[in-house]
Write a protein that holds these residues in place. Structure first.
Motif, PDB file in Angstrom:
ATOM      1  N   VAL A 249      70.262  67.676  79.832  1.00 57.03           N
ATOM      2  CA  VAL A 249      69.380  66.594  79.382  1.00 57.03           C
ATOM      3  C   VAL A 249      68.148  67.098  78.622  1.00 57.03           C
ATOM      4  CG1 VAL A 249      67.824  64.764  80.197  1.00 57.03           C
ATOM      5  CG2 VAL A 249      70.191  64.863  81.020  1.00 57.03           C
ATOM      6  N   PRO A 250      67.473  68.176  79.061  1.00 58.71           N
ATOM      7  CA  PRO A 250      66.300  68.643  78.286  1.00 58.71           C
ATOM      8  C   PRO A 250      66.653  69.130  76.884  1.00 58.71           C
ATOM      9  CG  PRO A 250      66.279  69.533  80.522  1.00 58.71           C
ATOM     10  CD  PRO A 250      67.617  68.916  80.330  1.00 58.71           C
ATOM     11  N   LYS A 251      67.922  69.392  76.611  1.00 64.58           N
ATOM     12  CA  LYS A 251      68.343  69.901  75.304  1.00 64.58           C
ATOM     13  C   LYS A 251      68.742  68.799  74.329  1.00 64.58           C
ATOM     14  CE  LYS A 251      70.385  73.954  77.617  1.00 64.58           C
ATOM     15  NZ  LYS A 251      69.344  74.938  77.289  1.00 64.58           N
ATOM     16  N   LEU A 252      68.712  67.543  74.757  1.00 63.55           N
ATOM     17  CA  LEU A 252      69.248  66.464  73.912  1.00 63.55           C
ATOM     18  C   LEU A 252      68.355  66.199  72.708  1.00 63.55           C
ATOM     19  CD1 LEU A 252      70.538  63.946  76.607  1.00 63.55           C
ATOM     20  CD2 LEU A 252      71.656  65.941  75.594  1.00 63.55           C
ATOM     21  N   THR A 253      67.112  65.923  72.943  1.00 68.96           N
ATOM     22  CA  THR A 253      66.116  65.772  71.872  1.00 68.96           C
ATOM     23  C   THR A 253      64.834  66.420  72.362  1.00 68.96           C
ATOM     24  OG1 THR A 253      65.459  63.584  72.723  1.00 68.96           O
ATOM     25  CG2 THR A 253      67.063  63.621  70.910  1.00 68.96           C
ATOM     26  N   ARG A 254      63.954  66.724  71.442  1.00 70.83           N
ATOM     27  CA  ARG A 254      62.708  67.391  71.818  1.00 70.83           C
ATOM     28  C   ARG A 254      61.577  66.914  70.915  1.00 70.83           C
ATOM     29  NH1 ARG A 254      66.094  70.379  68.956  1.00 70.83           N
ATOM     30  NH2 ARG A 254      65.336  71.331  67.029  1.00 70.83           N
ATOM     31  N   SER A 255      60.415  66.847  71.484  1.00 70.18           N
ATOM     32  CA  SER A 255      59.210  66.598  70.694  1.00 70.18           C
ATOM     33  C   SER A 255      58.691  67.937  70.207  1.00 70.18           C
ATOM     34  CB  SER A 255      58.146  65.889  71.538  1.00 70.18           C
ATOM     35  OG  SER A 255      58.618  64.629  71.966  1.00 70.18           O
ATOM     36  N   PHE A 256      57.990  67.933  69.105  1.00 67.91           N
ATOM     37  CA  PHE A 256      57.443  69.176  68.587  1.00 67.91           C
ATOM     38  C   PHE A 256      56.321  69.667  69.498  1.00 67.91           C
ATOM     39  CE2 PHE A 256      58.735  67.052  64.453  1.00 67.91           C
ATOM     40  CZ  PHE A 256      59.969  67.709  64.426  1.00 67.91           C
ATOM     41  N   MET A 257      56.228  70.979  69.641  1.00 69.12           N
ATOM     42  CA  MET A 257      55.225  71.552  70.533  1.00 69.12           C
ATOM     43  C   MET A 257      53.813  71.291  70.026  1.00 69.12           C
ATOM     44  SD  MET A 257      57.010  75.144  71.644  1.00 69.12           S
ATOM     45  CE  MET A 257      55.810  75.425  72.934  1.00 69.12           C
ATOM     46  N   LYS A 258      53.647  71.356  68.700  1.00 68.72           N
ATOM     47  CA  LYS A 258      52.342  71.058  68.110  1.00 68.72           C
ATOM     48  C   LYS A 258      52.522  70.844  66.620  1.00 68.72           C
ATOM     49  CE  LYS A 258      47.520  72.394  67.668  1.00 68.72           C
ATOM     50  NZ  LYS A 258      47.111  70.976  67.765  1.00 68.72           N
ATOM     51  N   GLU A 259      51.672  69.974  66.051  1.00 68.42           N
ATOM     52  CA  GLU A 259      51.629  69.751  64.610  1.00 68.42           C
ATOM     53  C   GLU A 259      50.173  69.624  64.169  1.00 68.42           C
ATOM     54  OE1 GLU A 259      55.196  67.547  62.627  1.00 68.42           O
ATOM     55  OE2 GLU A 259      54.409  66.234  64.196  1.00 68.42           O
ATOM     56  N   GLY A 260      49.932  69.922  62.901  1.00 62.60           N
ATOM     57  CA  GLY A 260      48.589  69.745  62.365  1.00 62.60           C
ATOM     58  C   GLY A 260      48.346  70.645  61.165  1.00 62.60           C
ATOM     59  N   PHE A 261      47.179  70.485  60.570  1.00 65.77           N
ATOM     60  CA  PHE A 261      46.831  71.283  59.387  1.00 65.77           C
ATOM     61  C   PHE A 261      46.208  72.615  59.800  1.00 65.77           C
ATOM     62  CE2 PHE A 261      46.874  67.079  57.268  1.00 65.77           C
ATOM     63  CZ  PHE A 261      47.652  67.412  56.162  1.00 65.77           C
ATOM     64  N   MET A 262      46.632  73.648  59.095  1.00 66.91           N
ATOM     65  CA  MET A 262      45.967  74.949  59.133  1.00 66.91           C
ATOM     66  C   MET A 262      45.948  75.498  57.703  1.00 66.91           C
ATOM     67  SD  MET A 262      47.152  77.070  62.557  1.00 66.91           S
ATOM     68  CE  MET A 262      48.914  77.082  62.250  1.00 66.91           C
ATOM     69  N   GLU A 263      45.144  76.532  57.486  1.00 67.12           N
ATOM     70  CA  GLU A 263      45.206  77.266  56.228  1.00 67.12           C
ATOM     71  C   GLU A 263      46.059  78.514  56.429  1.00 67.12           C
ATOM     72  OE1 GLU A 263      40.955  76.333  54.056  1.00 67.12           O
ATOM     73  OE2 GLU A 263      41.114  78.111  55.329  1.00 67.12           O
ATOM     74  N   LYS A 264      46.716  78.970  55.362  1.00 69.12           N
ATOM     75  CA  LYS A 264      47.515  80.186  55.431  1.00 69.12           C
ATOM     76  C   LYS A 264      47.357  80.972  54.138  1.00 69.12           C
ATOM     77  CE  LYS A 264      51.828  80.488  54.561  1.00 69.12           C
ATOM     78  NZ  LYS A 264      51.742  81.125  53.214  1.00 69.12           N
ATOM     79  N   THR A 265      47.634  82.252  54.253  1.00 70.34           N
ATOM     80  CA  THR A 265      47.663  83.110  53.074  1.00 70.34           C
ATOM     81  C   THR A 265      49.040  83.750  52.971  1.00 70.34           C
ATOM     82  OG1 THR A 265      46.545  84.898  51.910  1.00 70.34           O
ATOM     83  CG2 THR A 265      46.801  85.157  54.283  1.00 70.34           C
ATOM     84  N   GLY A 266      49.294  84.455  51.880  1.00 69.36           N
ATOM     85  CA  GLY A 266      50.594  85.051  51.638  1.00 69.36           C
ATOM     86  C   GLY A 266      50.776  86.381  52.345  1.00 69.36           C
ATOM     87  N   PRO A 267      51.943  87.019  52.129  1.00 67.90           N
ATOM     88  CA  PRO A 267      52.283  88.260  52.856  1.00 67.90           C
ATOM     89  C   PRO A 267      51.375  89.437  52.528  1.00 67.90           C
ATOM     90  CG  PRO A 267      53.915  87.773  51.155  1.00 67.90           C
ATOM     91  CD  PRO A 267      53.042  86.563  51.273  1.00 67.90           C
ATOM     92  N   LYS A 268      50.749  89.457  51.341  1.00 68.23           N
ATOM     93  CA  LYS A 268      49.871  90.574  50.977  1.00 68.23           C
ATOM     94  C   LYS A 268      48.444  90.391  51.501  1.00 68.23           C
ATOM     95  CE  LYS A 268      52.458  91.600  46.751  1.00 68.23           C
ATOM     96  NZ  LYS A 268      52.382  91.725  45.271  1.00 68.23           N
ATOM     97  N   HIS A 269      48.147  89.187  51.986  1.00 75.06           N
ATOM     98  CA  HIS A 269      46.825  88.851  52.540  1.00 75.06           C
ATOM     99  C   HIS A 269      45.721  88.934  51.488  1.00 75.06           C
ATOM    100  CE1 HIS A 269      48.438  90.265  56.737  1.00 75.06           C
ATOM    101  NE2 HIS A 269      49.077  89.203  56.250  1.00 75.06           N
ATOM    102  N   THR A 270      46.106  88.925  50.224  1.00 70.67           N
ATOM    103  CA  THR A 270      45.110  88.961  49.146  1.00 70.67           C
ATOM    104  C   THR A 270      45.027  87.624  48.416  1.00 70.67           C
ATOM    105  OG1 THR A 270      46.799  89.845  47.643  1.00 70.67           O
ATOM    106  CG2 THR A 270      45.387  91.436  48.783  1.00 70.67           C
ATOM    107  N   GLU A 271      46.037  86.761  48.614  1.00 72.88           N
ATOM    108  CA  GLU A 271      46.027  85.455  47.991  1.00 72.88           C
ATOM    109  C   GLU A 271      45.015  84.551  48.703  1.00 72.88           C
ATOM    110  OE1 GLU A 271      48.537  86.901  49.502  1.00 72.88           O
ATOM    111  OE2 GLU A 271      50.401  86.830  48.349  1.00 72.88           O
TER     112      GLU A 271
END
Length: 377
Positions: A249-271
């Motif tokens: 039963v716990p595997k049938l459907t799930r709510s998302f653990m968390k949602e919201g806005f954050m900022e992110k940068t790219g893999p080089k961390h220079t963008e």
């Protein structure tokens, strides 16, 4: 008359004390101080407001602040929550979603109506709309490109193992085929902007695809939700023949653990950092330009601490280009992911969500998911 009134008060007090939890037990509210004097159950204040929506079935009163008729007291003493549960929840299917107090109003209200108004769990034939293994109908679906909601035909078939939708009513071939194996559904009224809004997700080429739908009829929408849960339940019973209902039963459907806005940068961390909408679905952290995008701009796999995944508050000292000051660093075996939150409270909430996943050992099938992420272009 005085003795009779004292006796009635004592009877009500005894009945109240013996019913320590709201009858909508999934509500989880202790010491309910309201009661339905027509159904004979004790409920919390929040659930009493939902009961007021079905006045032809349920009439509620405050246990402490309103006067009671002797006949009402006798009904409460004779019925009570346990007896009512035995009557109104005789045949609740294992897959049927029992809402919690944190769930949207739609789910809580329809759970109450299903029990008292439609008596769905006393007569199995009334469960046909979501338990037959096949469901067909029209839902309003959000367009991927233009954002407009248009009526689309949907078919859920357990025999075919899929949920399909068609872009035109007369079309023979579906626009999309969503395998029950990877299907998920969660109500998102605020996000979609409709009180009956449902977000359906599935995997396409091992990437998450979102579909946003709603229906003007609240029962219809909840029936679709439980039909998806039923299809998932029967699929998992075949996939895991030795598993119990409690495990599935716990595997049938799930709510998302968390949602919201954050900022992110790219893999080089220079963008420069860019604002993105993030959704954490178990070990998948996805980011979108808009909360209602059909596809994620990217996905990050969050493994376990045993596999060298960690989450740290703050950003490396040399980091530049962020606008929000509350940083988060996720360390994986391959690289570091840098994020920034607008508030300290949001930062703490995200770190808690990440930590909860990282502290959990990975299951065997999750190693295959991790391997896919490592080889993803």
């Amino acid at each position: 008359r005085a003795c009779t009134w004292v006796h009635a008060c004592n009877r009500l007090a005894m009945a109240w004390c013996s019913n320590e939890q709201c009858f909508n037990t999934v509500c989880g509210f202790l010491s309910p101080d309201w009661a339905s004097v027509t159904l004979g159950v004790f409920v919390c204040q929040g659930c009493s407001l939902l009961h007021r929506g079905i006045p032809h079935i349920s009439r509620v009163k405050s246990v402490q602040q309103e006067s009671w008729e002797a006949s009402e007291v006798e009904l409460m003493a004779a019925m009570g929550n346990e007896a009512a549960k035995a009557k109104y929840e005789q045949k609740v299917p294992a897959f049927y979603y029992r809402p919690k107090h944190t769930d949207c109003k739609l789910l809580r209200e329809q759970w109450i109506r299903a029990r008292y108004e439609r008596n769905e769990f006393e007569f199995i034939e009334k469960q046909e709309p979501y338990s037959a293994g096949y469901r067909e109908g029209f839902l309003w679906k959000r367009g991927r490109d233009n954002g407009q909601f248009l009526s689309r035909k949907f078919i859920l078939s357990e025999r075919e193992g899929a949920l399909k939708y068609f872009s035109k009513q007369e079309a023979r071939d579906p626009k999309a085929v969503m395998k029950i194996e990877t299907l998920n559904a969660t109500f998102q009224p605020a996000k979609i902007g409709n009180p009956y809004g449902l977000q359906i997700t599935y995997l396409r080429d091992n990437s998450t695809r979102n579909i946003f739908v709603y229906h003007s009829d609240s029962k219809e929408m909840v029936d679709w939700f439980n039909a998806i849960r039923a299809a998932r339940f029967h699929y998992l019973q075949v996939a895991f023949p030795g598993a119990s209902d409690e495990e599935l039963v716990p595997k049938l459907t799930r709510s998302f653990m968390k949602e919201g806005f954050m900022e992110k940068t790219g893999p080089k961390h220079t963008e420069g950092f860019k604002k993105r909408w993030f959704t954490m679905d178990d070990r998948r952290l996805m980011y979108f330009k808009d909360p209602l995008d059909a596809y994620a701009r990217g996905e990050v796999f969050i493994g376990s601490k045993e596999n060298s995944y960690t989450v740290l508050p703050g950003l490396p000292p040399s980091t530049q280009g962020y606008h929000w000051n509350h940083g988060i660093t996720i360390v994986t075996p391959d690289r570091k992911f840098l994020f920034a939150c607008e508030t300290e409270a949001e930062q703490k909430d995200w770190i808690t969500a990440f930590q909860r996943v990282i502290n959990r050992p990975m299951r065997p099938q999750e190693y295959a998911v991790e391997a896919h992420f490592k080889h993803k272009p």
